[in-house]
Design an enzyme around this catalytic site. Structure first.
Site, short mmCIF file in Angstrom:
data_model
loop_
_atom_site.label_atom_id
_atom_site.label_comp_id
_atom_site.label_asym_id
_atom_site.label_seq_id
_atom_site.Cartn_x
_atom_site.Cartn_y
_atom_site.Cartn_z
N TYR A 73 15.24 22.71 61.26
CA TYR A 73 14.91 21.43 60.66
C TYR A 73 15.10 20.31 61.68
O TYR A 73 15.84 20.45 62.67
CB TYR A 73 15.72 21.16 59.39
N CYS A 74 14.41 19.21 61.43
CA CYS A 74 14.51 18.02 62.28
C CYS A 74 14.48 16.81 61.37
O CYS A 74 15.00 16.84 60.26
CB CYS A 74 13.39 18.01 63.31
N GLY A 75 13.90 15.72 61.85
CA GLY A 75 13.87 14.51 61.04
C GLY A 75 12.83 14.54 59.95
O GLY A 75 13.10 14.21 58.80
N GLY A 77 10.05 17.24 60.11
CA GLY A 77 9.41 18.54 60.03
C GLY A 77 8.50 18.89 61.18
O GLY A 77 8.02 20.03 61.26
N ILE A 102 15.03 16.63 57.35
CA ILE A 102 16.23 16.14 56.68
C ILE A 102 15.90 14.98 55.74
O ILE A 102 16.60 14.73 54.76
CB ILE A 102 17.31 15.75 57.70
#
Length: 278
Positions: A73-75, A77, A102
Site C-alpha cells: 500500500y501507499c498513499g 494506490g 491508505i
C-alpha cells in the site's frame, strides 16, 4: 501491452475486503508492506506494517519472506501497484495492492517511525526483558487511564475509561502469567522491569505528556476516544513488530494473545466512537 495496462492487471484488494481479512488472520498470515517514504510512514501507517520504500524495493526484496501473503500500500494506490509488479516479477507468489491506498483505509492508524517504541527495548533484549518491558507499558497505560477518570468530561467518558482500565488489568494478568514459563520466572521479570519504561505507556507515549494533553480545558468526549484509539493502535503496532522478531520467539504465543486483545479492543472503541454525536 503498455505498462499502465499491465499495472491494471495487478491483483488488488479493497479496504472493505482487507479489514475483516486482517481481523480473521493470525499474526503473520498477511504481510502489510508500506512502500511510501519514511516521513509518510512516520506520519501514519497501518498497524504492524513493514516499511520498504518503493525506491529501495528492488534492492531489499530479499528481506521479505518469499511465501508471505503480501498486501502493498501507499498513499493512493499507484506506487503500491508498481511495488506489487516488482515483487510479482521477482517470483513472489501472492501479492495484492490496496485499492485507494491508505487514503481509503478509514480505520485505526499507528504513528511513528518503524522502530518507534522498539527503541525502549534496547539492543538484543532477552524474552524476560521484553516481557518486563511490555508489562511496564501496560502498567503505565493503566496508571494513565486511572488518572484520566478524574478528568473525564461526563459519564460516557468515565465509562470508556473504566473499560480501558479493566482491559489493562487483563493484559497485566496475561503478562504476569507468561513470566512463570520463562527462565527465572517472576523474580527475573521483576529484576528486568527496572525503570526502562517507568515513565511510558502503550504506544511509547510519556504518561505525563498524555495527561497534560488530556487535561487541557475544552477536551471533549470524542477527543478522549480519539486519544485512546491512537494509543491502542500504536500498541497493536508495537506488539505486531515484537512478534515478528526471531529473538523474541519464546514470547510469540503471549504476544499473539495480546494482539488479538488489541484488535478486539480497537473494534469496540470504534463502535462506541461511531455512536457519539458529531
Amino acid at each position: 501491452m503498455s505498462f499502465l495496462e499491465f499495472l491494471q492487471r495487478i491483483p488488488t484488494v479493497s479496504a472493505e475486503e482487507l479489514r475483516p481479512e486482517l481481523d480473521r488472520a493470525g499474526v503473520g498470515d498477511v504481510m502489510l508492506l508500506d512502500v511510501r517514504e519514511a516521513a509518510e510512514y512516520a506520519r501514519e501507517h497501518l498497524p504492524g506494517a513493514r516499511h520498504i520504500p518503493l525506491s529501495q524495493l528492488t534492492d531489499r526484496a530479499g528481506e521479505i519472506d518469499h511465501a508471505a501473503r503480501i498486501v502493498t500500500y501507499c498513499g493512493a494506490g499507484r506506487r503500491s501497484r508498481s511495488a506489487a509488479s516488482i515483487l510479482i516479477g521477482q517470483g513472489f507468489p501472492e501479492v495484492r495492492s490496496l485499492e485507494g491506498g491508505i487514503a481509503a483505509w478509514n480505520g485505526p492508524l499507528a504513528q511513528g517511525e518503524y522502530d518507534h517504541g522498539l527503541f525502549l527495548l534496547g539492543e538484543g533484549p532477552t524474552p524476560v526483558q521484553a516481557l518486563a518491558f511490555a508489562l511496564a507499558l501496560e502498567e503505565g497505560s493503566q496508571v494513565f487511564y486511572e488518572r484520566m477518570r478524574g478528568l473525564a468530561p461526563g459519564a460516557e467518558a468515565r465509562a470508556l475509561l473504566d473499560s480501558l482500565v479493566q482491559a489493562e488489568e487483563r493484559h497485566r494478568a496475561l503478562l504476569l502469567g507468561a513470566q512463570v514459563s520463562l527462565p527465572g520466572g517472576p523474580a527475573a521479570g521483576r529484576e528486568a522491569h527496572g525503570d526502562t519504561a517507568a515513565d511510558w505507556m502503550e504506544g511509547a507515549v510519556r504518561i505525563e505528556e498524555a495527561v497534560a494533553w488530556a487535561a487541557t480545558p475544552g477536551r471533549s468526549v470524542r477527543d478522549i476516544f480519539d486519544l485512546a484509539m491512537q494509543i491502542e493502535a500504536n500498541s497493536l503496532d508495537l506488539y505486531l513488530k515484537m512478534a515478528r522478531r526471531d529473538d523474541l520467539a519464546a514470547l510469540r504465543a503471549t504476544l499473539h494473545r495480546l494482539i488479538e486483545e488489541e484488535k478486539g479492543h480497537l473494534r469496540g472503541l470504534g463502535a462506541r466512537l461511531d455512536r457519539l454525536p458529531v
